[in-house]
Design an enzyme around this catalytic site. Structure first.
Site, PDB file in Angstrom:
ATOM      1  N   PRO A 317       0.856  -1.199   0.000  1.00 32.31           N
ATOM      2  CA  PRO A 317       0.000   0.000   0.000  1.00 32.31           C
ATOM      3  C   PRO A 317       0.886   1.241   0.000  1.00 32.31           C
ATOM      4  CG  PRO A 317      -0.001  -1.053   2.156  1.00 32.31           C
ATOM      5  CD  PRO A 317       0.773  -1.954   1.254  1.00 32.31           C
ATOM      6  N   LEU A 318       0.741   2.098  -0.995  1.00 34.10           N
ATOM      7  CA  LEU A 318       1.633   3.237  -1.194  1.00 34.10           C
ATOM      8  C   LEU A 318       0.830   4.526  -1.207  1.00 34.10           C
ATOM      9  CD1 LEU A 318       3.599   1.644  -4.149  1.00 34.10           C
ATOM     10  CD2 LEU A 318       4.434   1.862  -1.811  1.00 34.10           C
ATOM     11  N   GLN A 393      -6.402  -0.827   3.247  1.00 36.17           N
ATOM     12  CA  GLN A 393      -5.564  -0.567   4.423  1.00 36.17           C
ATOM     13  C   GLN A 393      -6.046   0.699   5.123  1.00 36.17           C
ATOM     14  OE1 GLN A 393      -1.456   1.076   4.561  1.00 36.17           O
ATOM     15  NE2 GLN A 393      -0.863  -0.938   5.324  1.00 36.17           N
ATOM     16  N   CYS A 425       3.344   3.230   9.721  1.00 32.09           N
ATOM     17  CA  CYS A 425       3.554   4.467   8.973  1.00 32.09           C
ATOM     18  C   CYS A 425       4.361   5.450   9.822  1.00 32.09           C
ATOM     19  CB  CYS A 425       2.217   5.091   8.578  1.00 32.09           C
ATOM     20  SG  CYS A 425       2.398   6.645   7.668  1.00 32.09           S
ATOM     21  N   HIS A 506       8.047  -4.759   7.883  1.00 31.89           N
ATOM     22  CA  HIS A 506       9.023  -3.946   7.162  1.00 31.89           C
ATOM     23  C   HIS A 506      10.302  -3.898   7.998  1.00 31.89           C
ATOM     24  CE1 HIS A 506      10.118   0.280   5.374  1.00 31.89           C
ATOM     25  NE2 HIS A 506      10.958  -0.665   5.011  1.00 31.89           N
TER      26      HIS A 506
END
Length: 725
Positions: A317-318, A393, A425, A506
């Protein structure tokens, strides 16, 4: 705009160039060790049989891509470094109106501007000079709809005046044909389309008058004439209105919230009565209190099953770049799972149009992902025909926020694979509110969120995306993953597991942002830990007990899937992580933005040296998909150009394999000044934003006079946010 490169603005099929391939994956499925690089012969693009040599570059060459001498320019200066963290530096966020957002700590005093902030930049106004009234937009010249505002309407009602004075002329790019009309024989932009000549005509009537007639107009009784063909998950305006007025049915979340409050009160009473020297009467009262506990209203094991495997490379998801046209292009090139851009939970609950627009998906994203498990790894009960690629998301700072957002999404979006909770995030605006990576230091809150989302999401599974931790050197992802797999030790026996179906990690901390390389060693440690959870639940430690099977995620044997994320830039990286780090699959972010054909490389198991012609063809596809998604009117062209320029700021970082001395290429390697194999390749490698605008004009014509796009950092080739989580 740069005039140094004289590129003939032809269609991609007319530009010279040839594609080469370099094989970096052998027949056995094994990959070359990361410490070795393949020497690329100048006259042979296929590196399968090329000799291998140890990468003997000294420290001065670390982080520098080795370019063949014949492509180096006279200047020895390297290209400007791209700061992947520039858009997320700390500090208050300045908005277009010059005010400071109080949510980011700027309410008391305006902070001094710091380089690298994520400004909410203004791209200018890109609309028609005269705005055509909607009563005329979809009607023929002599049969307009009545205007609801009558004489009070200040918009244009004269079609011929609109064409002569109110808009710019028709575009001649893309063959002068409207992509929407060519594909669907219908254009939602109506008379506002910048390709209007391709689907309109002037007809002479019996009385001698000439009428402008619109072809492909929406039906007269269509309640939503701007609905785009091929787009799903389009929510009606009434739903968003009811959410904004608190009239929407979110009763599941409200019931679960009341249950949580009651359970919390009981736990508080039990804790206060729990004394070592309590007498028999007090002990009886304590047992009576415990008997009042009620089963939580959810069973994660009853949800729809999902699958992640070696054959399902996933697009991350960007934020900004994970838009519908880009996801559509990646799916076409082989992406098997996609996610929406990260949506903030509160605006979703409040019916915010912007957040709900992020949930739109293309019909290609609701097809089934690739599924070819080995005979020894068949997923019992998984129905691939009912699975789709697209998931949503969200993030939030309170359990009730993400619960209500999840219920709203699952109630009104018919095509959702999963709902993913972003817990990584690093953006200041999100972190300082306690959302995103702010949840990494709040495990109890995170567990409550996953439990609550599972309670209200119906059959849609719930997943989570994490970072290693908030601070460098203090990773806590292992503890968080254990909690998501089994639940807190205090509640595990009674409530079971939270039911998290998959976790993505991540390999960076929040403090690290996007600096340094992703820590795949730590990801591998977490993968081994999850494998031990899945295989030996009863023998983990003396203090851990297996959770109730009915509360486990609805996967094979209650297995929780595990995805790795960070710095995947080739099929070599992908298979190395799957085979050696033992993740189920890899989520790809910047690698896909720089070269979206990475998914094709993974499918074919080899490097693909895309020619400049092929790369420009992908740009044309993005433009066509953008015009379909955002419209072919002046406003839609502006949005398409804006997001195309953002994407070009990543694609310029691609170094063609044919000019490299060594393989594999690394995502963080930066080249010295070089020229491409032809003028077009040189243009595509430019990190000058004026050249990006030049490329956009090949397909979208000259920009609107008020359109503005300029990176705020001259040393950085882009300014956008990548919410890798």
């Amino acid at each position: 705009m740069s005039d140094e490169m004289n590129v003939d603005l032809k269609r991609p099929s007319e530009v010279d160039g040839a594609a080469g391939q370099a094989n970096g994956h052998d027949d056995s499925g094994t990959t070359a060790p990361a410490a070795k690089r393949v020497k690329v012969d100048n006259n042979n693009d296929n590196a399968e049989n090329a000799p291998k040599e140890i990468d003997a570059r000294d420290d001065r060459d670390r982080g520098m891509a080795k370019i063949k001498p014949e492509f180096l320019l006279a200047s020895a200066a390297s290209k400007a470094q791209v700061d992947d963290d520039a858009a997320e530096a700390s500090g208050a966020i300045d908005h277009a109106d010059g005010k400071v957002d109080a949510r980011d700590g700027g309410g008391k005093k305006k902070k001094k501007k710091q380089g690298g902030q994520n400004h909410n930049r203004s791209y200018g106004q890109f609309d028609d000079e005269l705005r055509l009234c909607n009563s005329r937009t979809y009607s023929n010249e002599f049969s307009p709809k009545p205007c609801r505002y009558g004489d009070r309407c200040n918009m244009c009602h004269d079609l011929r005046k609109y064409f002569s004075e109110g808009r710019r002329g028709d575009l001649t790019t893309l063959g002068g044909k409207c992509p929407m009309f060519a594909q669907y024989q219908r254009c939602p932009a109506g008379w506002k389309c910048r390709f209007i000549k391709s689907h309109s005509e002037e007809v002479e009537r019996e009385d001698g008058r000439k009428e402008l007639v619109l072809l492909g107009a929406p039906d007269a009784d269509d309640e939503e004439p701007d609905r785009k063909p091929g787009v799903v998950n389009v929510v009606h305006a009434d739903v968003k209105y009811n959410l904004s007025r608190r009239k929407a049915d979110l009763s599941k979340s409200e019931r679960y919230t009341k249950w949580v409050e009651k359970e919390t009160d009981l736990m508080r009473k039990i804790y206060n009565r729990k004394k070592p020297d309590c007498d028999e009467s007090e002990d009886t009262e304590l047992h009576e209190l415990r008997a009042q506990f009620v089963e939580p209203p959810f069973k994660a094991s009853e949800k729809r099953k999902i699958y992640f495997g070696r054959e399902t490379p996933t697009l991350a998801p960007l934020t900004t770049q994970g838009n519908l046209p880009f996801r559509r292009l990646c799916v076409e090139l082989g992406a098997q799972v996609t996610y929406s851009e990260m949506a903030l939970g509160m605006p979703v609950v409040q019916g915010g149009k912007g957040e709900w627009a992020l949930m739109k998906a293309h019909e290609s994203e609701i097809s089934s992902p690739r599924y070819s498990p080995s005979p020894d790894d068949i997923v019992q009960g998984y129905d691939n025909s009912k699975d789709i690629k697209f998931g949503a998301q969200i993030t939030g700072n309170q359990p009730w926020v993400v619960m209500k957002a999840t219920e709203a999404l699952t109630n009104h979006l018919p095509h959702l694979r999963v709902v993913d909770l972003n817990c990584g995030c690093p953006i200041d605006l999100v972190f300082q509110q306690g959302a995103g990576s702010g949840l990494l230091d709040a495990p109890p809150k995170l567990e409550k969120m996953i439990r609550g989302m599972n309670a209200v999401s119906g059959e849609v599974p719930i997943t989570a995306k994490l970072r290693m931790g908030v601070r460098d050197g203090k990773p806590n992802a292992t503890k968080l993953i254990e909690r998501l797999a089994f639940g807190s030790p205090d509640f595990r026996e009674r409530l079971g597991a939270p039911g998290c179906a998959a976790v993505t990690l991540h390999g960076r901390s929040r403090q690290q942002r996007y600096t340094k390389s992703a820590n795949w060693t730590y990801i591998a440690e977490c993968a081994a830990l999850i494998k031990s959870y899945n295989q030996q639940r009863d023998e983990l430690t003396d203090t851990i007990r297996e959770a109730d099977a009915s509360t486990q995620a609805n996967t094979t044997g209650g297995k929780m899937y595990f995805l790795g994320n960070g710095d995947c830039y080739s099929h070599i990286d992908y298979f190395d992580h799957v085979d050696n780090a033992k993740v189920d699959t890899v989520m790809i972010a910047r690698g896909a933005m720089i070269k979206p054909w990475i998914f094709e490389e993974i499918e074919k198991g080899q490097y693909l040296d895309k020619s400049a012609t092929e790369r420009l063809a992908y740009v044309e596809k993005f433009v066509r998909y953008g015009l379909e998604a955002w419209g072919s009117d002046e406003l839609g062209l502006g949005f398409t150009r804006r997001f195309l320029l953002e994407w070009l700021s990543f694609t310029c970082r691609y170094i063609p394999l044919g000019i490299l001395e060594h393989l594999p290429a690394k995502i963080n390697d930066r080249p010295p000044a070089y020229r491409g194999r032809n003028d077009l390749e040189t243009l595509l490698s430019s990190n000058d934003y004026r050249d990006w605008i030049k490329i956009s004009e090949m397909f979208l014509g000259p920009a609107h006079p008020s359109f503005n796009f300029q990176p705020k950092h001259k040393s950085s080739s882009y300014d956008t946010i990548e919410a890798e989580g």
